[in-house]
Design a protein around this motif. Structure first.
Motif, PDB file in Angstrom:
ATOM      1  N   SER B  31      16.857  76.166  74.890  1.00 10.69           N
ATOM      2  CA  SER B  31      17.985  76.831  74.133  1.00 10.69           C
ATOM      3  C   SER B  31      17.488  77.708  72.917  1.00 10.69           C
ATOM      4  O   SER B  31      16.265  77.466  72.615  1.00 10.69           O
ATOM      5  CB  SER B  31      19.084  75.823  73.756  1.00 10.69           C
ATOM      6  OG  SER B  31      18.476  74.890  72.775  1.00 10.69           O
ATOM      7  N   GLN B  33      19.299  79.297  69.109  1.00 16.17           N
ATOM      8  CA  GLN B  33      20.169  79.331  68.085  1.00 16.17           C
ATOM      9  C   GLN B  33      20.084  80.684  67.171  1.00 16.17           C
ATOM     10  O   GLN B  33      18.766  80.985  66.978  1.00 16.17           O
ATOM     11  CB  GLN B  33      20.388  77.973  67.408  1.00 16.17           C
ATOM     12  CG  GLN B  33      20.524  76.853  68.140  1.00 16.17           C
ATOM     13  CD  GLN B  33      20.714  75.513  67.328  1.00 16.17           C
ATOM     14  OE1 GLN B  33      20.589  75.702  65.992  1.00 16.17           O
ATOM     15  NE2 GLN B  33      21.265  74.198  67.813  1.00 16.17           N
ATOM     16  N   TYR B  35      21.265  81.869  63.428  1.00 17.30           N
ATOM     17  CA  TYR B  35      21.979  81.572  61.893  1.00 17.30           C
ATOM     18  C   TYR B  35      21.984  82.803  61.169  1.00 17.30           C
ATOM     19  O   TYR B  35      21.143  83.689  61.234  1.00 17.30           O
ATOM     20  CB  TYR B  35      21.024  80.546  61.324  1.00 17.30           C
ATOM     21  CG  TYR B  35      21.176  79.094  62.095  1.00 17.30           C
ATOM     22  CD1 TYR B  35      20.393  78.942  62.979  1.00 17.30           C
ATOM     23  CD2 TYR B  35      21.845  78.242  61.464  1.00 17.30           C
ATOM     24  CE1 TYR B  35      20.317  77.620  63.703  1.00 17.30           C
ATOM     25  CE2 TYR B  35      21.869  76.907  62.037  1.00 17.30           C
ATOM     26  CZ  TYR B  35      21.111  76.535  63.240  1.00 17.30           C
ATOM     27  OH  TYR B  35      20.956  75.380  63.706  1.00 17.30           O
ATOM     28  N   LEU B  45      25.239  78.528  61.395  1.00 16.47           N
ATOM     29  CA  LEU B  45      25.050  78.639  62.847  1.00 16.47           C
ATOM     30  C   LEU B  45      26.068  79.639  63.245  1.00 16.47           C
ATOM     31  O   LEU B  45      27.175  79.586  62.892  1.00 16.47           O
ATOM     32  CB  LEU B  45      25.188  77.322  63.676  1.00 16.47           C
ATOM     33  CG  LEU B  45      25.230  77.463  65.071  1.00 16.47           C
ATOM     34  CD1 LEU B  45      23.667  77.802  65.296  1.00 16.47           C
ATOM     35  CD2 LEU B  45      25.805  76.253  65.664  1.00 16.47           C
ATOM     36  N   THR B  48      24.895  79.401  69.991  1.00 18.85           N
ATOM     37  CA  THR B  48      23.623  78.776  70.889  1.00 18.85           C
ATOM     38  C   THR B  48      24.042  79.121  71.929  1.00 18.85           C
ATOM     39  O   THR B  48      24.943  79.331  72.882  1.00 18.85           O
ATOM     40  CB  THR B  48      24.088  77.170  70.770  1.00 18.85           C
ATOM     41  OG1 THR B  48      23.797  76.763  69.417  1.00 18.85           O
ATOM     42  CG2 THR B  48      22.698  76.515  71.390  1.00 18.85           C
ATOM     43  N   PRO B  92      14.323  74.775  69.824  1.00 21.19           N
ATOM     44  CA  PRO B  92      13.719  73.374  69.402  1.00 21.19           C
ATOM     45  C   PRO B  92      12.373  73.333  69.719  1.00 21.19           C
ATOM     46  O   PRO B  92      11.950  73.976  70.690  1.00 21.19           O
ATOM     47  CB  PRO B  92      14.651  72.358  70.211  1.00 21.19           C
ATOM     48  CG  PRO B  92      15.353  73.354  71.283  1.00 21.19           C
ATOM     49  CD  PRO B  92      15.394  74.863  70.708  1.00 21.19           C
ATOM     50  N   TYR B  96      12.031  68.147  71.092  1.00 22.55           N
ATOM     51  CA  TYR B  96      13.458  68.486  70.692  1.00 22.55           C
ATOM     52  C   TYR B  96      13.921  67.642  69.397  1.00 22.55           C
ATOM     53  O   TYR B  96      15.113  67.216  69.344  1.00 22.55           O
ATOM     54  CB  TYR B  96      14.291  67.698  72.041  1.00 22.55           C
ATOM     55  CG  TYR B  96      14.027  68.749  73.261  1.00 22.55           C
ATOM     56  CD1 TYR B  96      12.885  68.126  74.100  1.00 22.55           C
ATOM     57  CD2 TYR B  96      14.780  69.627  73.472  1.00 22.55           C
ATOM     58  CE1 TYR B  96      12.907  69.040  75.261  1.00 22.55           C
ATOM     59  CE2 TYR B  96      14.525  70.472  74.496  1.00 22.55           C
ATOM     60  CZ  TYR B  96      13.507  70.048  75.482  1.00 22.55           C
ATOM     61  OH  TYR B  96      13.275  70.888  76.552  1.00 22.55           O
ATOM     62  N   SER B  97      12.954  67.504  68.531  1.00 20.43           N
ATOM     63  CA  SER B  97      13.571  66.737  67.437  1.00 20.43           C
ATOM     64  C   SER B  97      13.745  67.499  66.242  1.00 20.43           C
ATOM     65  O   SER B  97      14.712  67.254  65.409  1.00 20.43           O
ATOM     66  CB  SER B  97      12.267  65.937  66.845  1.00 20.43           C
ATOM     67  OG  SER B  97      11.153  66.528  66.724  1.00 20.43           O
ATOM     68  N   THR B  98      13.299  68.657  66.240  1.00 24.77           N
ATOM     69  CA  THR B  98      13.500  69.950  65.008  1.00 24.77           C
ATOM     70  C   THR B  98      13.460  71.130  65.603  1.00 24.77           C
ATOM     71  O   THR B  98      13.465  71.357  66.873  1.00 24.77           O
ATOM     72  CB  THR B  98      12.216  69.714  64.139  1.00 24.77           C
ATOM     73  OG1 THR B  98      11.117  70.283  64.766  1.00 24.77           O
ATOM     74  CG2 THR B  98      11.989  68.297  63.684  1.00 24.77           C
ATOM     75  N   LEU B  99      13.809  71.904  64.775  1.00 32.05           N
ATOM     76  CA  LEU B  99      14.085  73.511  64.951  1.00 32.05           C
ATOM     77  C   LEU B  99      13.026  74.154  64.445  1.00 32.05           C
ATOM     78  O   LEU B  99      12.840  74.094  63.242  1.00 32.05           O
ATOM     79  CB  LEU B  99      15.373  73.889  64.558  1.00 32.05           C
ATOM     80  CG  LEU B  99      16.544  73.772  65.425  1.00 32.05           C
ATOM     81  CD1 LEU B  99      17.856  74.589  64.896  1.00 32.05           C
ATOM     82  CD2 LEU B  99      16.553  73.941  66.937  1.00 32.05           C
ATOM     83  N   THR B 100      12.325  75.054  65.151  1.00 27.19           N
ATOM     84  CA  THR B 100      11.344  76.146  64.609  1.00 27.19           C
ATOM     85  C   THR B 100      12.170  77.409  64.405  1.00 27.19           C
ATOM     86  O   THR B 100      12.787  77.932  65.427  1.00 27.19           O
ATOM     87  CB  THR B 100      10.161  76.479  65.635  1.00 27.19           C
ATOM     88  OG1 THR B 100       9.517  74.988  65.824  1.00 27.19           O
ATOM     89  CG2 THR B 100       9.210  77.325  65.154  1.00 27.19           C
ATOM     90  N   PHE B 101      12.026  78.191  63.371  1.00 27.17           N
ATOM     91  CA  PHE B 101      12.801  79.255  62.891  1.00 27.17           C
ATOM     92  C   PHE B 101      11.953  80.297  63.033  1.00 27.17           C
ATOM     93  O   PHE B 101      10.625  80.281  62.500  1.00 27.17           O
ATOM     94  CB  PHE B 101      13.331  79.118  61.462  1.00 27.17           C
ATOM     95  CG  PHE B 101      14.453  78.343  61.483  1.00 27.17           C
ATOM     96  CD1 PHE B 101      14.398  76.861  61.317  1.00 27.17           C
ATOM     97  CD2 PHE B 101      15.802  79.011  61.368  1.00 27.17           C
ATOM     98  CE1 PHE B 101      15.838  76.250  61.469  1.00 27.17           C
ATOM     99  CE2 PHE B 101      16.833  78.042  61.454  1.00 27.17           C
ATOM    100  CZ  PHE B 101      16.693  76.766  61.536  1.00 27.17           C
ATOM    101  N   GLY B 102      12.297  81.378  63.317  1.00 28.58           N
ATOM    102  CA  GLY B 102      11.772  82.750  63.012  1.00 28.58           C
ATOM    103  C   GLY B 102      11.694  83.236  61.536  1.00 28.58           C
ATOM    104  O   GLY B 102      12.366  82.533  60.917  1.00 28.58           O
TER     105      GLY B 102
END
Lengths: 118, 111
Positions: B31, B33, B35, B45, B48, B92, B96-102
């Protein structure tokens, strides 16, 4: 309802001093995250708490950084012997993580603490 | 470590123009997301996306997830000054515990 609350909103400290940043997550949210945002660097993951499980500390940049979450609610991020490169916005987020939602759970962020180390 | 590359880094346009920003990776995601972050605030957010090829619309914003689930785009029609902000994509991590951001695309819409 109340969102994620962070305090202080701004903190100026001298190099070498310790600082504590506080995060009040949304009530009932089991997961809590700390991220750091520096100019041009995006959001850098620091640490993740989920319920009573051991925290994921894999993002902490050095042993000067630590965090705790008391009673599954409020969290404190502590930076010891601050350095100028620690200057950034520290963002806290919480989410309601369920087995079915997994990685799709949205993060709800606070407005951050802007830390300046002089 | 999976990386999310966002482009362009900065975009300055006039009110009424259309624009597209991109989020690309060599990894496949379950998935993704999007923001938006306004100055002095935390990211909020927008949407998604979870299915390859999926298109979601949020008023003047159209989000697309690539067929191979490695990339995504955000198209804004008739941009308004209120669209100004930092647009971040996030996915994720493998656990699947955290989100990695650009690193985000900073959009400035002038009246």
């Amino acid at each position: 309802g109340a969102g994620v609350s962070q305090s202080p909103s701004n903190k100026v400290t001298e190099k070498g001093k310790d600082v504590e940043l506080r995060c009040d997550p949304i009530s009932g949210h089991t997961a809590l995250y700390w991220y750091r945002q520096s100019l041009g660097q995006g959001l850098e993951f620091l640490i993740y708490f989920q319920g009573n499980s051991a925290p994921d500390k894999s993002g902490l940049p050095s042993d000067r950084f630590s965090a705790e979450r008391t009673g599954g609610s409020v969290s404190t991020l502590t930076i010891q012997r601050t350095q100028q490169e620690d200057s950034a916005v520290y963002l806290c987020a919480s989410s309601l993580v369920t087995r079915s939602s997994g990685g799709e759970s949205p993060l709800h962020f606070g407005n951050g603490t802007r830390l300046t180390v002089t | 470590t999976q990386l999310l590359e966002q482009s362009p880094q900065f975009l300055s346009i006039q009110e009424g123009e259309n624009l597209t920003v991109y989020c690309n990776s060599s990894s496949v995601f379950s998935s993704l997301q999007w923001y938006r972050q306004e100055p002095g605030e935390g990211p909020v957010l927008l949407v998604t996306v979870v299915t390859g090829g999926e298109v979601k619309k949020l008023k003047r914003l159209t989000f697309q997830f690539g067929d191979a689930r490695k990339d995504s785009s955000l198209h804004i029609t008739a941009a308004q000054p209120g669209d100004t902000g930092l647009y971040l994509c996030a996915a994720p991590n493998s656990g699947y515990s955290t989100l990695t951001f650009g690193k985000g695309t900073m959009l400035l819409v002038s009246p």
